[in-house]
Write a protein that holds these residues in place. Structure first.
Motif, PDB file in Angstrom:
ATOM      1  N   GLU A 176      -9.161   8.301  -5.979  1.00 38.65           N
ATOM      2  CA  GLU A 176      -9.121   6.849  -5.888  1.00 38.65           C
ATOM      3  C   GLU A 176      -8.270   6.444  -4.688  1.00 38.65           C
ATOM      4  O   GLU A 176      -7.097   6.797  -4.612  1.00 38.65           O
ATOM      5  N   PRO A 177      -8.822   5.686  -3.733  1.00 41.87           N
ATOM      6  CA  PRO A 177      -8.016   5.257  -2.589  1.00 41.87           C
ATOM      7  C   PRO A 177      -6.955   4.239  -2.960  1.00 41.87           C
ATOM      8  O   PRO A 177      -5.960   4.087  -2.254  1.00 41.87           O
ATOM      9  N   ASP A 178      -7.153   3.531  -4.075  1.00 37.19           N
ATOM     10  CA  ASP A 178      -6.196   2.522  -4.542  1.00 37.19           C
ATOM     11  C   ASP A 178      -5.848   1.510  -3.456  1.00 37.19           C
ATOM     12  O   ASP A 178      -4.682   1.131  -3.288  1.00 37.19           O
ATOM     13  N   GLN A 179      -6.854   1.055  -2.732  1.00 36.62           N
ATOM     14  CA  GLN A 179      -6.634   0.036  -1.706  1.00 36.62           C
ATOM     15  C   GLN A 179      -6.451  -1.322  -2.380  1.00 36.62           C
ATOM     16  O   GLN A 179      -7.323  -1.786  -3.106  1.00 36.62           O
ATOM     17  N   VAL A 180      -5.323  -1.963  -2.115  1.00 40.70           N
ATOM     18  CA  VAL A 180      -5.015  -3.235  -2.765  1.00 40.70           C
ATOM     19  C   VAL A 180      -5.569  -4.395  -1.943  1.00 40.70           C
ATOM     20  O   VAL A 180      -5.592  -4.363  -0.717  1.00 40.70           O
ATOM     21  N   GLN A 181      -6.027  -5.420  -2.648  1.00 46.97           N
ATOM     22  CA  GLN A 181      -6.464  -6.661  -2.026  1.00 46.97           C
ATOM     23  C   GLN A 181      -5.604  -7.800  -2.554  1.00 46.97           C
ATOM     24  O   GLN A 181      -5.408  -7.928  -3.766  1.00 46.97           O
ATOM     25  N   ILE A 182      -5.090  -8.624  -1.659  1.00 48.26           N
ATOM     26  CA  ILE A 182      -4.381  -9.844  -2.053  1.00 48.26           C
ATOM     27  C   ILE A 182      -5.404 -10.970  -2.092  1.00 48.26           C
ATOM     28  O   ILE A 182      -5.979 -11.338  -1.073  1.00 48.26           O
ATOM     29  N   LEU A 183      -5.643 -11.511  -3.286  1.00 47.17           N
ATOM     30  CA  LEU A 183      -6.676 -12.529  -3.461  1.00 47.17           C
ATOM     31  C   LEU A 183      -6.142 -13.951  -3.410  1.00 47.17           C
ATOM     32  O   LEU A 183      -6.909 -14.891  -3.160  1.00 47.17           O
ATOM     33  N   ARG A 214     -10.684  15.272 -15.682  1.00 48.90           N
ATOM     34  CA  ARG A 214      -9.610  15.426 -14.694  1.00 48.90           C
ATOM     35  C   ARG A 214      -8.351  14.742 -15.209  1.00 48.90           C
ATOM     36  O   ARG A 214      -8.308  13.520 -15.338  1.00 48.90           O
ATOM     37  N   HIS A 215      -7.326  15.550 -15.488  1.00 52.42           N
ATOM     38  CA  HIS A 215      -6.110  14.997 -16.066  1.00 52.42           C
ATOM     39  C   HIS A 215      -4.879  15.627 -15.401  1.00 52.42           C
ATOM     40  O   HIS A 215      -4.921  16.758 -14.925  1.00 52.42           O
ATOM     41  N   ASP A 216      -3.778  14.865 -15.425  1.00 54.50           N
ATOM     42  CA  ASP A 216      -2.516  15.395 -14.918  1.00 54.50           C
ATOM     43  C   ASP A 216      -1.939  16.372 -15.937  1.00 54.50           C
ATOM     44  O   ASP A 216      -1.707  15.989 -17.091  1.00 54.50           O
ATOM     45  N   PRO A 217      -1.672  17.619 -15.555  1.00 58.13           N
ATOM     46  CA  PRO A 217      -0.992  18.522 -16.489  1.00 58.13           C
ATOM     47  C   PRO A 217       0.446  18.082 -16.758  1.00 58.13           C
ATOM     48  O   PRO A 217       1.042  18.495 -17.744  1.00 58.13           O
ATOM     49  N   CYS A 218       0.983  17.230 -15.871  1.00 54.74           N
ATOM     50  CA  CYS A 218       2.290  16.611 -16.108  1.00 54.74           C
ATOM     51  C   CYS A 218       2.244  15.203 -15.525  1.00 54.74           C
ATOM     52  O   CYS A 218       2.249  15.028 -14.301  1.00 54.74           O
ATOM     53  N   VAL A 219       2.173  14.195 -16.386  1.00 55.95           N
ATOM     54  CA  VAL A 219       2.110  12.817 -15.884  1.00 55.95           C
ATOM     55  C   VAL A 219       3.408  12.415 -15.196  1.00 55.95           C
ATOM     56  O   VAL A 219       3.440  11.451 -14.436  1.00 55.95           O
ATOM     57  N   GLY A 220       4.481  13.174 -15.453  1.00 54.09           N
ATOM     58  CA  GLY A 220       5.754  12.858 -14.812  1.00 54.09           C
ATOM     59  C   GLY A 220       5.759  13.072 -13.309  1.00 54.09           C
ATOM     60  O   GLY A 220       6.593  12.507 -12.602  1.00 54.09           O
ATOM     61  N   ILE A 221       4.807  13.870 -12.798  1.00 59.32           N
ATOM     62  CA  ILE A 221       4.803  14.154 -11.358  1.00 59.32           C
ATOM     63  C   ILE A 221       4.571  12.880 -10.562  1.00 59.32           C
ATOM     64  O   ILE A 221       5.163  12.684  -9.493  1.00 59.32           O
ATOM     65  N   ARG A 222       3.724  11.982 -11.069  1.00 63.94           N
ATOM     66  CA  ARG A 222       3.451  10.739 -10.347  1.00 63.94           C
ATOM     67  C   ARG A 222       4.247   9.548 -10.891  1.00 63.94           C
ATOM     68  O   ARG A 222       3.988   8.397 -10.512  1.00 63.94           O
ATOM     69  N   ALA A 223       5.225   9.813 -11.758  1.00 60.11           N
ATOM     70  CA  ALA A 223       5.924   8.718 -12.433  1.00 60.11           C
ATOM     71  C   ALA A 223       7.060   8.114 -11.621  1.00 60.11           C
ATOM     72  O   ALA A 223       7.494   6.994 -11.907  1.00 60.11           O
ATOM     73  N   THR A 224       7.561   8.825 -10.609  1.00 54.94           N
ATOM     74  CA  THR A 224       8.725   8.326  -9.882  1.00 54.94           C
ATOM     75  C   THR A 224       8.491   6.952  -9.263  1.00 54.94           C
ATOM     76  O   THR A 224       9.295   6.030  -9.475  1.00 54.94           O
ATOM     77  N   PRO A 225       7.421   6.728  -8.481  1.00 56.50           N
ATOM     78  CA  PRO A 225       7.226   5.383  -7.922  1.00 56.50           C
ATOM     79  C   PRO A 225       6.966   4.320  -8.984  1.00 56.50           C
ATOM     80  O   PRO A 225       7.270   3.140  -8.760  1.00 56.50           O
ATOM     81  N   ILE A 226       6.442   4.723 -10.150  1.00 57.40           N
ATOM     82  CA  ILE A 226       6.223   3.756 -11.221  1.00 57.40           C
ATOM     83  C   ILE A 226       7.562   3.317 -11.804  1.00 57.40           C
ATOM     84  O   ILE A 226       7.803   2.119 -12.037  1.00 57.40           O
ATOM     85  N   ALA A 227       8.454   4.273 -12.049  1.00 59.48           N
ATOM     86  CA  ALA A 227       9.774   3.946 -12.580  1.00 59.48           C
ATOM     87  C   ALA A 227      10.569   3.093 -11.592  1.00 59.48           C
ATOM     88  O   ALA A 227      11.287   2.165 -11.990  1.00 59.48           O
ATOM     89  N   GLN A 287       0.804  -1.222   0.000  1.00 62.92           N
ATOM     90  CA  GLN A 287       0.000   0.000   0.000  1.00 62.92           C
ATOM     91  C   GLN A 287       0.836   1.270   0.000  1.00 62.92           C
ATOM     92  O   GLN A 287       0.458   2.284  -0.597  1.00 62.92           O
ATOM     93  N   HIS A 288       1.990   1.246   0.670  1.00 66.47           N
ATOM     94  CA  HIS A 288       2.812   2.455   0.775  1.00 66.47           C
ATOM     95  C   HIS A 288       3.166   3.013  -0.606  1.00 66.47           C
ATOM     96  O   HIS A 288       3.022   4.218  -0.857  1.00 66.47           O
ATOM     97  N   ASP A 289       3.619   2.142  -1.504  1.00 66.68           N
ATOM     98  CA  ASP A 289       3.993   2.617  -2.840  1.00 66.68           C
ATOM     99  C   ASP A 289       2.772   3.026  -3.649  1.00 66.68           C
ATOM    100  O   ASP A 289       2.826   3.976  -4.446  1.00 66.68           O
ATOM    101  N   LEU A 290       1.648   2.348  -3.471  1.00 62.54           N
ATOM    102  CA  LEU A 290       0.421   2.753  -4.162  1.00 62.54           C
ATOM    103  C   LEU A 290      -0.027   4.134  -3.703  1.00 62.54           C
ATOM    104  O   LEU A 290      -0.507   4.940  -4.511  1.00 62.54           O
ATOM    105  N   ASP A 291       0.132   4.432  -2.417  1.00 63.70           N
ATOM    106  CA  ASP A 291      -0.239   5.753  -1.905  1.00 63.70           C
ATOM    107  C   ASP A 291       0.645   6.843  -2.504  1.00 63.70           C
ATOM    108  O   ASP A 291       0.204   7.986  -2.696  1.00 63.70           O
ATOM    109  N   ARG A 292       1.884   6.521  -2.804  1.00 67.05           N
ATOM    110  CA  ARG A 292       2.789   7.494  -3.425  1.00 67.05           C
ATOM    111  C   ARG A 292       2.380   7.793  -4.863  1.00 67.05           C
ATOM    112  O   ARG A 292       2.631   8.889  -5.359  1.00 67.05           O
ATOM    113  N   ARG A 293       1.777   6.828  -5.544  1.00 63.69           N
ATOM    114  CA  ARG A 293       1.417   6.987  -6.956  1.00 63.69           C
ATOM    115  C   ARG A 293      -0.004   7.490  -7.173  1.00 63.69           C
ATOM    116  O   ARG A 293      -0.316   8.073  -8.213  1.00 63.69           O
ATOM    117  N   ARG A 294      -0.874   7.295  -6.199  1.00 65.47           N
ATOM    118  CA  ARG A 294      -2.311   7.472  -6.441  1.00 65.47           C
ATOM    119  C   ARG A 294      -2.660   8.920  -6.801  1.00 65.47           C
ATOM    120  O   ARG A 294      -1.943   9.865  -6.438  1.00 65.47           O
TER     121      ARG A 294
END
Length: 366
Positions: free
Chosen positions: A61-68, A318-331, A42-49
């Motif tokens: 979006e809360p981006d709450q992950v479930q392990i199934l 609703r769009h990111d004016p710069c998608v790079g702002i949330r890209a760090t945890p993805i990279a 969840q920690h990394d998802l919270d950084r990206r959400r």
């Protein structure tokens, strides 16, 4: 639609659409015995959400992950790990105006030409929302690599639009919405406020680093570690370029300075970015990516409709004016997935070989 699985031994299959009921992934090949909970992911998802600052999309979006599956009594079993993230704040009506038109710079045109049908709601499969499962899978890889080798991953933004960002200290990165390694980001705040008001967008440059790398990951020809890193990073939405180590700056270097000299204490530089001959040296993996401006903007632009007629498009919603702002945890996640996969591949081929401790890298200011 194929091409939704990444990796060789540690594989991640991504599924879902931006405005569907849920998104997620299935991880296959995770070794058994790893203590794993949703909190670890969840920690990394919270950084990206989304919705974390005024400079990104306000989709909540809360981006709450479930392990199934794949975890029993808090420990991985070796079975496939299914991760699910519910979509809870879709506004599909925002995309009604682009049902028959193509956004310049977006995948609208190519998706329709290839498949004969497309999901316009948030971009469907082409949406950056589908990077959330990648981040979740990367968190699993990060934990295994940390416990096995002490490998850690971190990243920062080094340029926003036309504004280069210096480096002061990694400690600043979690304290601002840009993942910038500087204390004062007021000029970046002002820049983004002005950009949003203008209805336009900008690109960014992101740097990611893996520290505590084992020596020997990667193969010398087709499955080079650096080649797989480039493959992974170019699979991230909006990435148009990648550099490893000195990257394009090596063009202006001389061989007498570019080659990383060695001493009894270790390598004296890291122009190679932690990879020689496709194999990790034990130095930091040092990777930079270039992210293009967001395609969904309020500024009207010339385009055509599905009938081939000239028209204009203006993207609402609703769009990111710069998608790079949330890209760090993805990279960071993508780099972790590559390292994880190569670690398992090395273990499979060289099970009787003990990975040596890496040479002590030369100290850097960062």
């Amino acid at each position: 639609m194929s091409g939704n699985t990444f990796g060789t031994l540690f594989t991640v299959t991504n599924f879902g659409e931006s405005h569907g009921p849920a998104i997620g992934c299935v991880i296959d090949g995770c070794p058994p015995g790893l203590v794993l909970s949703e909190t670890d992911i969840q920690h990394d998802l919270d950084r990206r959400r989304p919705g974390t600052s005024r400079h990104v999309t306000q989709r909540q979006e809360p981006d709450q992950v479930q392990i199934l599956s794949g975890v029993y009594q808090g420990v991985t079993t070796g079975a496939p790990i299914a991760l699910l993230i519910q979509n809870t704040d879709q506004r599909s009506q925002d995309y009604s105006d682009i049902l028959q038109t193509f956004r310049p710079g977006h995948a609208d045109y190519t998706y329709l030409q290839k498949y004969g049908v497309r999901d316009p709601r948030g971009g469907g499969r082409s949406s950056a929302r589908l990077t959330a499962p990648t981040v979740a899978a990367g968190a699993v890889a990060k934990k295994w690599l940390l416990e096995k080798f002490g490998t850690t991953f971190k990243g920062c933004m080094t340029q926003l639009g036309e504004h280069p960002i210096g480096f002061e200290d990694w400690a600043h990165v979690p304290n601002n919405p840009f993942y910038a390694a500087i204390a004062d980001v007021s000029h970046l705040e002002q820049y983004m406020d002005s950009l949003r008001k203008s209805g336009d967008s900008c690109g960014a440059r992101i740097r990611v680093v893996a520290q505590g790398m084992p020596v020997g990951l990667g193969q010398p020809i087709y499955d080079r570690l650096d080649a797989d890193i480039a493959y992974a990073m170019m699979g991230l939405n909006a990435v148009k370029g990648i550099e490893i180590g000195a990257g394009f700056a090596s063009v202006a270097q001389r061989g007498s300075t570019h080659g990383d000299s060695l001493s009894p204490q270790g390598f004296m530089q890291n122009n190679a970015g932690g990879v020689l001959g496709g194999i990790s040296t034990g130095q930091d993996l040092d990777v930079s990516i270039a992210i293009k401006p967001t395609s969904s903007i309020m500024t009207p632009r010339d385009t055509i409709n599905s009938a081939g007629e000239a028209t204009q498009v203006q993207t609402k919603g609703r769009h990111d004016p710069c998608v790079g702002i949330r890209a760090t945890p993805i990279a960071e996640a993508l780099l972790a997935l590559v390292v994880m996969d190569h670690a398992l591949r090395h273990r499979a081929q060289c099970a009787d070989v003990v990975m040596p401790l890496p040479p002590i890298p030369a100290k850097r200011s960062d």
